[in-house]
Design a protein around this motif. Structure first.
Motif, PDB file in Angstrom:
ATOM      1  N   ARG A 197       0.830  -1.213   0.000  1.00  0.00           N
ATOM      2  CA  ARG A 197       0.000   0.000   0.000  1.00  0.00           C
ATOM      3  C   ARG A 197       0.865   1.265   0.000  1.00  0.00           C
ATOM      4  NH1 ARG A 197      -5.281  -1.104   0.223  1.00  0.00           N
ATOM      5  NH2 ARG A 197      -5.969  -3.038   1.194  1.00  0.00           N
ATOM      6  N   ARG A 198       1.955   1.235   0.749  1.00  0.00           N
ATOM      7  CA  ARG A 198       2.866   2.388   0.749  1.00  0.00           C
ATOM      8  C   ARG A 198       3.533   2.566  -0.612  1.00  0.00           C
ATOM      9  NH1 ARG A 198       6.838   1.529   5.349  1.00  0.00           N
ATOM     10  NH2 ARG A 198       7.850   3.277   4.328  1.00  0.00           N
ATOM     11  N   ALA A 199       3.875   1.463  -1.258  1.00  0.00           N
ATOM     12  CA  ALA A 199       4.484   1.529  -2.593  1.00  0.00           C
ATOM     13  C   ALA A 199       3.500   2.127  -3.587  1.00  0.00           C
ATOM     14  CB  ALA A 199       4.936   0.143  -3.044  1.00  0.00           C
ATOM     15  N   ALA A 200       2.235   1.684  -3.537  1.00  0.00           N
ATOM     16  CA  ALA A 200       1.220   2.221  -4.448  1.00  0.00           C
ATOM     17  C   ALA A 200       1.015   3.711  -4.206  1.00  0.00           C
ATOM     18  CB  ALA A 200      -0.102   1.466  -4.274  1.00  0.00           C
ATOM     19  N   LYS A 201       1.010   4.118  -2.933  1.00  0.00           N
ATOM     20  CA  LYS A 201       0.858   5.540  -2.614  1.00  0.00           C
ATOM     21  C   LYS A 201       2.042   6.338  -3.146  1.00  0.00           C
ATOM     22  CE  LYS A 201       0.166   8.872   1.140  1.00  0.00           C
ATOM     23  NZ  LYS A 201       0.554   9.934   0.278  1.00  0.00           N
ATOM     24  N   SER A 202       3.235   5.785  -2.983  1.00  0.00           N
ATOM     25  CA  SER A 202       4.440   6.451  -3.478  1.00  0.00           C
ATOM     26  C   SER A 202       4.390   6.609  -4.998  1.00  0.00           C
ATOM     27  CB  SER A 202       5.673   5.639  -3.071  1.00  0.00           C
ATOM     28  OG  SER A 202       6.836   6.212  -3.569  1.00  0.00           O
ATOM     29  N   ILE A 203       3.948   5.582  -5.694  1.00  0.00           N
ATOM     30  CA  ILE A 203       3.822   5.633  -7.155  1.00  0.00           C
ATOM     31  C   ILE A 203       2.809   6.701  -7.555  1.00  0.00           C
ATOM     32  CG2 ILE A 203       3.005   4.370  -9.197  1.00  0.00           C
ATOM     33  CD1 ILE A 203       4.170   1.821  -7.789  1.00  0.00           C
ATOM     34  N   ASN A 204       1.651   6.703  -6.903  1.00  0.00           N
ATOM     35  CA  ASN A 204       0.618   7.689  -7.233  1.00  0.00           C
ATOM     36  C   ASN A 204       1.087   9.114  -6.922  1.00  0.00           C
ATOM     37  OD1 ASN A 204      -1.423   6.027  -8.335  1.00  0.00           O
ATOM     38  ND2 ASN A 204      -1.973   5.342  -6.288  1.00  0.00           N
ATOM     39  N   ASP A 205       1.804   9.286  -5.827  1.00  0.00           N
ATOM     40  CA  ASP A 205       2.346  10.612  -5.496  1.00  0.00           C
ATOM     41  C   ASP A 205       3.337  11.077  -6.552  1.00  0.00           C
ATOM     42  OD1 ASP A 205       0.797  10.610  -3.200  1.00  0.00           O
ATOM     43  OD2 ASP A 205       2.479  10.177  -1.841  1.00  0.00           O
TER      44      ASP A 205
END
Length: 96
Positions: A28-36
């Motif tokens: 979930r943190r990786a997906a958030k980082s990608i979206n950011d």
């Protein structure tokens, strides 16, 4: 523990995944980082196509990974040299 089903949103697309419970937070943190990062690229560059933004994001993270790998290898060489130097000093000390 066990696998769980989650849904991850990347670039406005939903991806259903089965992951180990221990990995859920990291994913979930990786997906958030990608979206950011995608949002940052979208705001700073005249790029609107999601494929281009995702490609820029992949390039950014791959570059960072390769730099970290290079630093890690350099650190490993330094550690091996330091251990060998210490071993030589101890061998010399105990052979006197």
């Amino acid at each position: 523990m066990g696998e769980i089903s989650i849904k991850i949103n990347i670039a406005d697309r939903i991806y259903p995944l089965r992951v180990d419970m221990e990995e859920e937070e990291v994913i979930r943190r990786a997906a958030k980082s990608i979206n950011d990062r995608i949002k940052e690229f979208q705001e700073n560059y005249a790029v609107r196509d999601k494929q281009d933004l995702l490609s820029m994001c992949v390039l950014h993270y791959a570059t960072g990974m390769l730099k970290a790998e290079r630093r890690s290898n350099a650190d490993e060489v330094g550690i091996v040299k330091a251990v060998n130097d210490l071993d030589s000093m101890l061998t010399e000390f105990f052979n006197k």
